[in-house]
Design a protein around this motif. Structure first.
Motif, PDB file in Angstrom:
ATOM      1  N   THR B 327     -31.024  24.269   6.479  1.00 52.34           N
ATOM      2  CA  THR B 327     -31.303  22.832   6.435  1.00 52.34           C
ATOM      3  C   THR B 327     -30.079  22.013   6.841  1.00 52.34           C
ATOM      4  OG1 THR B 327     -32.983  23.069   4.717  1.00 52.34           O
ATOM      5  CG2 THR B 327     -31.921  20.921   4.899  1.00 52.34           C
ATOM      6  N   LEU B 331     -29.744  18.882   9.915  1.00 50.93           N
ATOM      7  CA  LEU B 331     -30.106  17.554   9.402  1.00 50.93           C
ATOM      8  C   LEU B 331     -29.653  16.429  10.334  1.00 50.93           C
ATOM      9  CD1 LEU B 331     -31.332  15.894   7.125  1.00 50.93           C
ATOM     10  CD2 LEU B 331     -29.201  16.173   5.841  1.00 50.93           C
ATOM     11  N   GLU B 359     -31.745  23.546  -0.965  1.00 50.67           N
ATOM     12  CA  GLU B 359     -31.308  22.192  -0.628  1.00 50.67           C
ATOM     13  C   GLU B 359     -30.402  21.587  -1.693  1.00 50.67           C
ATOM     14  OE1 GLU B 359     -34.352  23.355   0.036  1.00 50.67           O
ATOM     15  OE2 GLU B 359     -34.098  23.354   2.209  1.00 50.67           O
ATOM     16  N   TYR B 400     -38.564  17.190  15.313  1.00 51.89           N
ATOM     17  CA  TYR B 400     -39.138  16.962  13.994  1.00 51.89           C
ATOM     18  C   TYR B 400     -40.557  16.427  14.168  1.00 51.89           C
ATOM     19  CZ  TYR B 400     -34.833  17.784  11.370  1.00 51.89           C
ATOM     20  OH  TYR B 400     -33.739  18.368  10.786  1.00 51.89           O
ATOM     21  N   ARG B 403     -40.110  11.964  11.090  1.00 52.67           N
ATOM     22  CA  ARG B 403     -38.844  11.875  10.371  1.00 52.67           C
ATOM     23  C   ARG B 403     -38.585  10.413  10.054  1.00 52.67           C
ATOM     24  NH1 ARG B 403     -33.119  14.735  10.601  1.00 52.67           N
ATOM     25  NH2 ARG B 403     -31.766  12.925  10.673  1.00 52.67           N
ATOM     26  N   LEU B 405     -36.261   9.236   7.910  1.00 53.16           N
ATOM     27  CA  LEU B 405     -35.024   9.159   7.134  1.00 53.16           C
ATOM     28  C   LEU B 405     -34.464   7.740   7.104  1.00 53.16           C
ATOM     29  CD1 LEU B 405     -32.714  10.545   5.566  1.00 53.16           C
ATOM     30  CD2 LEU B 405     -31.594  10.964   7.762  1.00 53.16           C
ATOM     31  N   THR B 442     -31.953  12.735   1.296  1.00 50.26           N
ATOM     32  CA  THR B 442     -32.612  13.878   0.689  1.00 50.26           C
ATOM     33  C   THR B 442     -33.654  14.398   1.668  1.00 50.26           C
ATOM     34  OG1 THR B 442     -33.526  14.688  -1.401  1.00 50.26           O
ATOM     35  CG2 THR B 442     -34.510  12.692  -0.514  1.00 50.26           C
ATOM     36  N   CYS B 443     -33.923  15.687   1.596  1.00 52.02           N
ATOM     37  CA  CYS B 443     -34.955  16.244   2.479  1.00 52.02           C
ATOM     38  C   CYS B 443     -35.471  17.546   1.894  1.00 52.02           C
ATOM     39  CB  CYS B 443     -34.414  16.463   3.889  1.00 52.02           C
ATOM     40  SG  CYS B 443     -33.215  17.795   4.014  1.00 52.02           S
ATOM     41  N   TYR B 444     -36.634  17.927   2.332  1.00 53.46           N
ATOM     42  CA  TYR B 444     -37.191  19.202   1.889  1.00 53.46           C
ATOM     43  C   TYR B 444     -38.165  19.706   2.951  1.00 53.46           C
ATOM     44  CZ  TYR B 444     -38.609  23.007  -1.034  1.00 53.46           C
ATOM     45  OH  TYR B 444     -38.816  24.268  -1.504  1.00 53.46           O
ATOM     46  N   TYR B 621     -40.022  18.480   8.046  1.00 55.33           N
ATOM     47  CA  TYR B 621     -39.360  18.165   6.774  1.00 55.33           C
ATOM     48  C   TYR B 621     -39.883  16.828   6.246  1.00 55.33           C
ATOM     49  CZ  TYR B 621     -35.623  21.709   6.644  1.00 55.33           C
ATOM     50  OH  TYR B 621     -34.923  22.872   6.550  1.00 55.33           O
ATOM     51  N   PHE B 623     -38.511  13.512   4.135  1.00 52.83           N
ATOM     52  CA  PHE B 623     -37.200  12.880   3.978  1.00 52.83           C
ATOM     53  C   PHE B 623     -37.231  11.782   2.925  1.00 52.83           C
ATOM     54  CE2 PHE B 623     -37.029  14.717   8.200  1.00 52.83           C
ATOM     55  CZ  PHE B 623     -35.763  15.275   8.216  1.00 52.83           C
ATOM     56  N   LEU B 730     -38.603  17.258  -3.361  1.00 48.04           N
ATOM     57  CA  LEU B 730     -37.897  16.359  -2.452  1.00 48.04           C
ATOM     58  C   LEU B 730     -36.834  15.517  -3.153  1.00 48.04           C
ATOM     59  CD1 LEU B 730     -37.554  14.959   0.307  1.00 48.04           C
ATOM     60  CD2 LEU B 730     -39.598  13.592  -0.207  1.00 48.04           C
TER      61      LEU B 730
END
Lengths: 338, 763
Positions: B327, B331, B359, B400, B403, B405, B442-444, B621, B623, B730
């Motif tokens: 990860t 990122l 993570e 992605y 995303r 984020l 944060t992300c997962y 992912y 976010f 997450l």
């Protein structure tokens, strides 16, 4: 937990009789085969952990009618030993005239525990040392005299820096006792030959070479009341801990001052979370008495309080922390509006 | 709508109340150890007081004299069990250390005897009276202990396939205008789910029923069968409710087959409820980690070089690792990336999954380093993330799927009041308290696994959904019911959901935050088949069938508007035409890119998750962005966290109420992880010291006065039919770094080792 006989004490004499019969000479009272039960918040816990193994439990809650009164007076405050922590903490006159007592109780444990726990049981609360509470560790001089101390070179962040010995560094965990010792309280004890009084400061015993002996109570003796002389409206209990509630002190200070015209006429300082027993810092008090308050004086008092402190691998921070707690508690007490 | 039930935005379901709310608040929800058993015997574990060595002998006389003791099982008389392989090696187990097999002790608190008695009390008392004589060998506790071994994860852990790298890190770092090198550490942590690690095993002839909190009933069923040497069809695992899991119940622990073996020998149900402290050693945990991050950047903040080296602790026999570099190397946009993960073996129990396993430790390191870099660059840390935001991951250039984020950063920053901060460290205060603001990404990974479902629709609209999913507190019942209700067009209150039973159609492990995407995608597919049956009955001509297929959306079609446009289906008429009162369909769904053996593996309890960085031509992912306010007391150095604000985007939000609850819990856990939680290990004995809730601190209400969760709208048609990204894991990822970044802002002091304790603060 091991099987035990449950008895209800209908009057103090019976309770004392049963408990004294179960105690053996030269044997720590904590190992007596009969133990008194009040709120149960320590005893039952330790029985489940197999640390305490009484064959009989004497429930003294029926004595509450005579032993739970909260009696503020003009000369003194008398607190029955079976009064609940929550009742005392919320009492108007105690909040007004003894804030150090009210706060020491309110900042202890959780609401549920304070509703169950009694004052007498609270001062008798046993240490939270992980090695003491886990019987799979053989080395605990308090639990298993002569076996050594696993905490001495183990995980000892929560352990004491004052009043320690080479046998034991377990911290006295309570809060209320610091208020009592600071205010020169006496403790009333009921035993075979009636009721006697002694300074609260003489109740607990530092570990020395006998960490298994924690108090000066005699076989069968029960705490029936505490008496606090005078009034201490200018008093503070400051508690530093890892989380905001429901947590033991890393360091705490009970401070009470009598300030007139800017001069400290009387000063009381007691420390919690850092010592093996409720700890009166008389050296700090000596620095303060008769002086005009300023931050440098507070620092001198704090330094004096910890002059004899000895840290171990994980708890040395408590010395610096403890001093800052004392300084801040003094500052707060001085600036209190009363 | 209330704070607990947020107004749905675009691509969000209704905030329906929890399906199991009344059962839970009235105590009617039955957990594993609540299940009634016929004349059970009670088991109590005896666990080792040493971490390495041998048992010389047991002293059992005193224990056997306790009234009610039936048997004391040790390695000398334990039922023989077959070995189970580690889950990552084609097996089911979370550890290959099998207790009661020999006199050897491999870790603290290993099961060394089981006392069985007529009552729990008698079993516990007798267990306390068991005496054990050991020969102790000095154990290696952790990283700095003598006697450990260290080796690269790649090559020893089959699930850790690569150390991601691209470009020429060394050269780029060397030439970078701004450089940062920093080391970070995270502690040992234990899940401590409220429900203890109980198990109850009852045989009916050759058939075994297990009542146990499990996050994977099919895995447990197959694993226990393998250890007992019986057909998996003979084993049923039942757990309609699980009192928290957090990963601790994802793989099989040794206790289950042991208790099942004892129950078989006794010919009587056996119930085991271990203690809280035993839970620290008879299950898994999050092992401590160490990290070194190197970042090279241009003056404008663009990353030119990134290296992440992680070291993790595992047990002697098992090469468990989390390997979060998959990860952290992907990122941010960066052309020169290098990474390495190594495993240090010590005399410990085998670690395992714990909420966002890779993570949490790895993003703590990277997101702390990003904040440090922002300070070096005199840049707003939010802007540093913006400058390095990307639509494709840098290692293989895969896009992605979606995303959000930076929208999360912007929304959370606004709600938090980030713009009001005074940038200089130690410049904000309130009385005794220094104030600091901090943030982190944060992300997962978005993951899915093959899942089956059986759905029965009655003429009156009553619907029964059967799927061996898991209610670990996340809201599985609720969103499965909502999905069936929406897809079939029946009222929510007419839908009954049956999960937590291995006799039901298989679902994946409730881990890796895949449950919603997997189970709801399967439920949608099977609902569509039910509808097709009815359409065909009602309109049996070719074109209408085609229309049905098209409009209800089958197979891989994303959710979109398909189901909604089909309201006209008249159930009464359709059932009349069908000539039946019930339609029932069973179906198996697998995600795009799932391996060929997916369905077979699904039935045999093997996990086949796809998603995250491991997808063929894309990367998926969820976010978020997290902002925290910390307060540091200038006298006591106590650290408090009065405000946590997080904004999250995770594809379709099935239910804003349960989603918010998950994310709120994650933020609180993240704060707890940063400031409170750590399992203390006695270096001399390799034993866990604070193995109880009084000494292993988790937050109380007073520690979390303000938690705000913001759900962002996001639509992603490239992940799964449900359009959902897992969000259970997450929120607790970014918080560790956000808290430390805020502490830096409050005090000017950078803390790189968790948890942060007051003695680490030097104001």
């Amino acid at each position: 937990m091991r099987p035990f006989v449950y008895q209800r004490a209908t009057d103090p004499d019976t309770a004392v009789q049963v408990l004294s019969a179960a105690a053996t000479a030269n044997h720590p009272l904590t190992r007596a085969t009969a133990q008194p039960l009040a709120g149960g918040t320590t005893l039952i816990d330790l029985m489940k952990l197999d640390v305490m193994r009484p064959a009989a439990i004497v429930d003294i809650n029926p004595l509450a009618q005579g032993w739970s009164a909260i009696e503020p007076g003009s000369e003194r405050l008398r607190l029955g030993a079976l009064a609940k922590m929550s009742d005392v903490a919320a009492h108007d006159e105690i909040l007004r005239n003894y804030p150090v007592i009210a706060n020491s109780l309110k900042l202890a444990a959780s609401a549920q525990l304070r509703n169950m726990a009694t004052l007498g049981g609270n001062v008798m609360q046993r240490t939270r040392c992980s090695y003491f509470r886990d019987v799979s560790y053989e080395n605990c001089n308090k639990r298993n005299p002569g076996s050594g101390c696993a905490a001495m070179d183990g995980v000892n962040r929560m352990h004491a820096v004052l009043g320690t010995s080479d046998q034991c560094i377990a911290t006295y965990p309570g809060d209320f006792a610091q208020a009592l010792i600071a205010l020169d309280a006496t403790v009333e004890v009921t035993g075979r030959s009636g009721t006697r009084s002694m300074p609260f400061a003489e109740l607990h015993k530092a570990p020395g070479n006998t960490p298994e002996i924690e108090t000066t109570l005699q076989p069968g003796e029960l705490i029936s009341a505490f008496v606090v002389p005078g009034r201490w409206p200018r008093s503070v209990y400051l508690k530093a801990r890892d989380r905001q509630s429901y947590e033991f002190a890393l360091s705490s200070a009970a401070v009470a001052l009598d300030v007139q015209d800017g001069t400290i006429r009387d000063a009381r300082v007691a420390l919690g979370g850092v010592a093996t027993v409720p700890w009166r810092a008389r050296e700090a008090e000596a620095q303060l008495k008769g002086q005009r308050f300023d931050d440098r004086l507070a620092q001198r008092a704090a330094d004096a309080a910890f002059a004899e402190a000895k840290g171990r691998q994980h708890n040395s921070f408590k010395i610096a922390l403890g001093k800052r707690v004392v300084v801040r508690a003094l500052q707060q007490a001085v600036t209190m509006e009363i | 709508m209330t704070a607990a039930a947020p107004e749905p935005k675009a691509n969000m379901g209704q905030p329906a109340p929890r399906y199991d709310a009344v059962a839970k608040v009235t105590g009617r929800a039955t957990y594993g150890s609540d299940m009634p058993l016929d004349n059970p015997a009670y088991a109590f574990l005896v666990t080792s007081a040493i971490s390495k060595g041998r048992i010389n002998s047991f002293g059992l006389d005193d224990a056997k004299r306790v009234r009610g003791v039936i048997d004391i099982v040790t390695h000398e008389n334990a039922p023989k069990l077959k070995e189970s392989k580690l889950f990552s090696n084609g097996g089911y187990a979370g550890t290959t250390i099998q207790p009661l097999k020999s006199a050897d002790v491999a870790h603290d608190g290993q099961i060394i005897a089981v006392v069985v008695a007529e009552s729990y009390e008698a079993a516990r008392e007798a267990a306390n009276r068991v005496k054990v004589s050991y020969t102790t060998v000095t154990p290696s506790a952790s990283f700095d202990s003598p006697g450990t071994t260290k080796a690269a994860a790649k090559g020893q852990n089959s699930q850790f396939k690569e150390d991601p790298k691209v470009g020429d890190f060394a050269k780029a770092f060397d030439e970078a205008e701004v450089k940062l090198t920093a080391s970070y550490e995270t502690p040992t942590q234990h899940h401590n789910p409220m429900e203890l690690f109980s198990t109850s095993c009852a045989w009916m002839g050759d058939d075994l029923v297990i009542y146990e909190p499990s996050q994977y009933v099919y895995g447990l069923k197959n694993g226990v069968a393998e250890q007992l040497g019986i057909d998996a069809d003979k084993v049923r695992v039942v757990n309609p409710y699980v009192g928290g899991g957090f990963g601790s119940r994802g793989s099989m622990t040794p206790r289950t087959a042991i208790i099942a073996g004892i129950a078989r020998r006794l010919n009587r149900p056996v119930k085991l409820v271990p203690t809280r402290d035993q839970g620290f050693t008879i299950a898994t945990y999050r092992a401590e980690t160490r990290h070194e991050i190197k970042l090279g950047a241009r003056r404008d903040g663009k990353l030119v070089a990134l290296r992440h080296e992680g070291v993790e602790v595992s047990s002697r026999p098992d090469p468990y690792c989390v390997g979060g570099t998959k990860t952290t190397t992907r990122l941010y946009a960066c052309r020169n990336v290098d990474s390495l993960v190594s495993i240090v073996r010590a005399d410990r129990n085998t670690p395992g999954f714990m909420r966002s396993p890779p993570e949490v430790p790895y993003l703590f390191a990277l997101e702390s380093a990003m904040d440090e870099l922002a300070v070096k660059l005199s840049m707003d840390p939010v802007e540093l993330r913006r400058v390095n935001d990307t639509t494709s991951e840098p290692i293989a250039g895969k896009p992605y799927t979606s995303r959000s984020l930076m929208p999360c950063f912007d929304e959370a920053a606004k709600a938090f009041g980030w713009a009001q901060r005074s940038v200089t460290p130690k410049s904000m205060s309130d009385g005794d308290w220094l104030i600091g603001y901090g943030c982190a990404a944060t992300c997962y990974p978005t993951q899915m696994g093959p899942s089956a479902a059986r759905i029965r629709l009655q003429r009156d609209g009553r619907t029964r959904v059967e799927i061996a999913g898991h209610e670990i507190g996340t809201g599985a019942y609720t969103i499965i019911a909502q999905t069936a209700s929406e897809r079939l067009g029946v009222p929510l209150e007419k839908v009954s959901v049956f999960i937590g039973d291995s006799d039901l159609p298989p679902a994946p492990v409730a881990g890796g935050s895949n449950s919603t995407a997997s189970t709801c995608s399967a439920v949608m597919m099977v609902c569509d088949r039910v509808r097709q049956r009815l359409f065909k009955a009602l309109m049996p001509n070719e074109s209408l069938t085609d229309k049905a297929k098209e409009t209800v959306g089958i197979g891989q079609t994303p959710t979109t508007q398909a189901a909604k446009s089909d309201r006209p289906l008249d159930l009464e008429k359709a059932f009349d035409a069908l000539g039946a009162g019930v339609v029932e369909e069973y179906g198996e769904w697998k995600p795009e890119g799932a391996p060929l053996d997916s369905f077979k593996a699904m039935h045999s309890g093997h996990v086949r998750l796809v998603g995250g960085a491991a997808m063929k031509d894309k990367i998926a992912y969820a976010f978020g962005a997290e902002f925290v306010e910390v307060r540091v007391n200038r006298f006591t150095h106590e650290i408090r966290c009065p405000r946590l604000v997080g904004a999250f985007a995770a594809g379709r939000i099935m239910n804003p109420r349960t989603a918010r609850s998950q994310l709120m819990g994650g933020l609180i856990w993240g704060m707890s992880s940063a400031l409170l939680e750590a399992t203390e290990i006695d270096e001399r004995t390799a034993r866990y010291v604070n193995d109880n809730f009084a000494d292993y601190l988790v937050p109380v209400n007073a520690d979390v006065p303000g938690v705000e969760v913001i759900l962002l709208s996001e639509q992603d048609d490239h992940i799964n039919p449900a359009g959902a990204k897992g969000l259970g894991e997450l929120a607790n990822v970014g918080t560790n770094a956000a808290v430390c970044n805020a502490i830096y802002h409050a005090t000017g002091q950078r803390i790189r080792k968790l948890p942060v304790r007051l003695e680490n603060i030097e104001v």
